[in-house]
Design an enzyme around this catalytic site. Sequence first.
Site, PDB file in Angstrom:
ATOM      1  N   TYR A  67       8.071  10.782   0.042  1.00  0.00           N
ATOM      2  CA  TYR A  67       8.012   9.416  -0.523  1.00  0.00           C
ATOM      3  C   TYR A  67       9.384   8.739  -0.428  1.00  0.00           C
ATOM      4  CZ  TYR A  67       6.762   5.937  -4.157  1.00  0.00           C
ATOM      5  OH  TYR A  67       6.507   4.784  -4.870  1.00  0.00           O
ATOM      6  N   PRO A 103      11.004  -1.293  -7.059  1.00  0.00           N
ATOM      7  CA  PRO A 103      10.710  -1.084  -8.479  1.00  0.00           C
ATOM      8  C   PRO A 103      11.196   0.289  -8.931  1.00  0.00           C
ATOM      9  CG  PRO A 103       8.725  -1.662  -7.230  1.00  0.00           C
ATOM     10  CD  PRO A 103       9.789  -1.333  -6.244  1.00  0.00           C
ATOM     11  N   GLY A 104      11.486   0.386 -10.213  1.00  0.00           N
ATOM     12  CA  GLY A 104      11.682   1.684 -10.842  1.00  0.00           C
ATOM     13  C   GLY A 104      10.314   2.249 -11.201  1.00  0.00           C
ATOM     14  N   ALA A 123       0.848  -1.202   0.000  1.00  0.00           N
ATOM     15  CA  ALA A 123       0.000   0.000   0.000  1.00  0.00           C
ATOM     16  C   ALA A 123       0.878   1.244   0.000  1.00  0.00           C
ATOM     17  CB  ALA A 123      -0.905   0.006   1.235  1.00  0.00           C
ATOM     18  N   GLY A 124       0.612   2.143  -0.905  1.00  0.00           N
ATOM     19  CA  GLY A 124       1.426   3.356  -0.953  1.00  0.00           C
ATOM     20  C   GLY A 124       0.773   4.440  -1.784  1.00  0.00           C
ATOM     21  N   ILE A 125       1.123   5.690  -1.455  1.00  0.00           N
ATOM     22  CA  ILE A 125       0.595   6.849  -2.195  1.00  0.00           C
ATOM     23  C   ILE A 125       1.750   7.805  -2.509  1.00  0.00           C
ATOM     24  CG2 ILE A 125      -1.691   6.748  -1.114  1.00  0.00           C
ATOM     25  CD1 ILE A 125      -0.736   9.223   0.601  1.00  0.00           C
ATOM     26  N   PHE A 151      13.476  14.430  -7.024  1.00  0.00           N
ATOM     27  CA  PHE A 151      12.880  15.767  -6.951  1.00  0.00           C
ATOM     28  C   PHE A 151      11.405  15.628  -6.567  1.00  0.00           C
ATOM     29  CE2 PHE A 151      16.400  16.605  -9.807  1.00  0.00           C
ATOM     30  CZ  PHE A 151      16.723  17.949  -9.631  1.00  0.00           C
ATOM     31  N   VAL A 159       6.938   2.204 -12.921  1.00  0.00           N
ATOM     32  CA  VAL A 159       6.100   1.095 -13.375  1.00  0.00           C
ATOM     33  C   VAL A 159       4.854   1.680 -14.028  1.00  0.00           C
ATOM     34  CG1 VAL A 159       4.938  -1.040 -12.663  1.00  0.00           C
ATOM     35  CG2 VAL A 159       6.966  -0.251 -11.410  1.00  0.00           C
ATOM     36  N   GLN A 187       9.981  14.541  -3.963  1.00  0.00           N
ATOM     37  CA  GLN A 187       9.549  13.347  -3.216  1.00  0.00           C
ATOM     38  C   GLN A 187      10.316  13.173  -1.903  1.00  0.00           C
ATOM     39  OE1 GLN A 187       9.507   9.927  -6.032  1.00  0.00           O
ATOM     40  NE2 GLN A 187       7.302  10.149  -5.813  1.00  0.00           N
TER      41      GLN A 187
END
Length: 248
Positions: free
Chosen positions: A154, A184-185, A90-92, A149, A187, A151
């Site tokens: 995140y 992951p890069g 789960a992520g935003i 940049f 996606v 983020q």
Amino acid sequence: MNKRVALVTGGNGGIGTEICKQLNASGHRVISTCVDAERENVRAWQQGLAEKGMEVDWVECNVADFDACAAMAEVVLARHGQVDVLVNAAGITRDGFLHKMARHNWESVISINLSGAYNVTRQFIEGMRERGYGRIINISSVNGQAGQFGQTNYSAAKAGLHGFSMALAKEGARKGITANTVSPGYVDTAMTAAMPDEVRNQIVSQIPAGRMARPEEVARVVAFLAEEASAYINGANIPVNGAQFTSF
Ligand code: CAA
């Protein structure tokens, strides 16, 4: 033998859906969490998978809320008995330069992307230790390894997730529990589609592979780590980024 039970947070997302499919295909009983606002979409999502012969259960849960995670765990354990594989997916994003970032955009990303992993894993880790078996897989990002940049929130959360994996790997290593990170890069999902077109195009032009990843290319690493035979891979951070990391 009974099927291993896998819980995927955010399992109805772009990467999460492929993780659910591949864990289902490798013989797991799969459960996804979703948030309240997604409920109707999740029913359609579940129906779509069922039409392809994949049975996936889902339970409502805001992973940022510890008490909601405890309530979710009660439902999951009542229906499925235990959780053997946990994927914190789960992520935003709430992108913006730090000098413009509102406090709520910092807090929501940290609470969902990082504290969410604690809130959910905490519910199941004791059971895994008692049974002497667990596979915990945390979905991070190339941007947690390299920074990006816009983020700071995140990147901090995603870097923190790997610290969480490494510490948990040590704690669980003699209890049959592994904790690993997959990074992951970019996606091809709704998350990257939400970026401004010119920003996305500029980023993709710098990926050595010349394209974004497909969600299934990330999910196959998760399915591999979830296998019983992957017992000695512990505390690792596996990049799936089309050589992007090496080009920073
Ligand atoms: N590289 C170099 N320079 C950059 C840059 C970058 N990636 N991003 C922004 N800049 C520069 C701009 O060129 C601009 O420079 P000038 O002032 O000299 O013109 C300056 O920074 C300001 O840029 P913007 O006008 O775009 O500022 P903004 O405040 O409107 O937006 C931003 C800034 C939020 C960073 C926006 O550019 C953006 O959304 N970037 C994408 C961030 C990103 O990669 N998000 C990933 C989402 S997907 C995901 O996170 C999944 C995953 O795990 C990979």
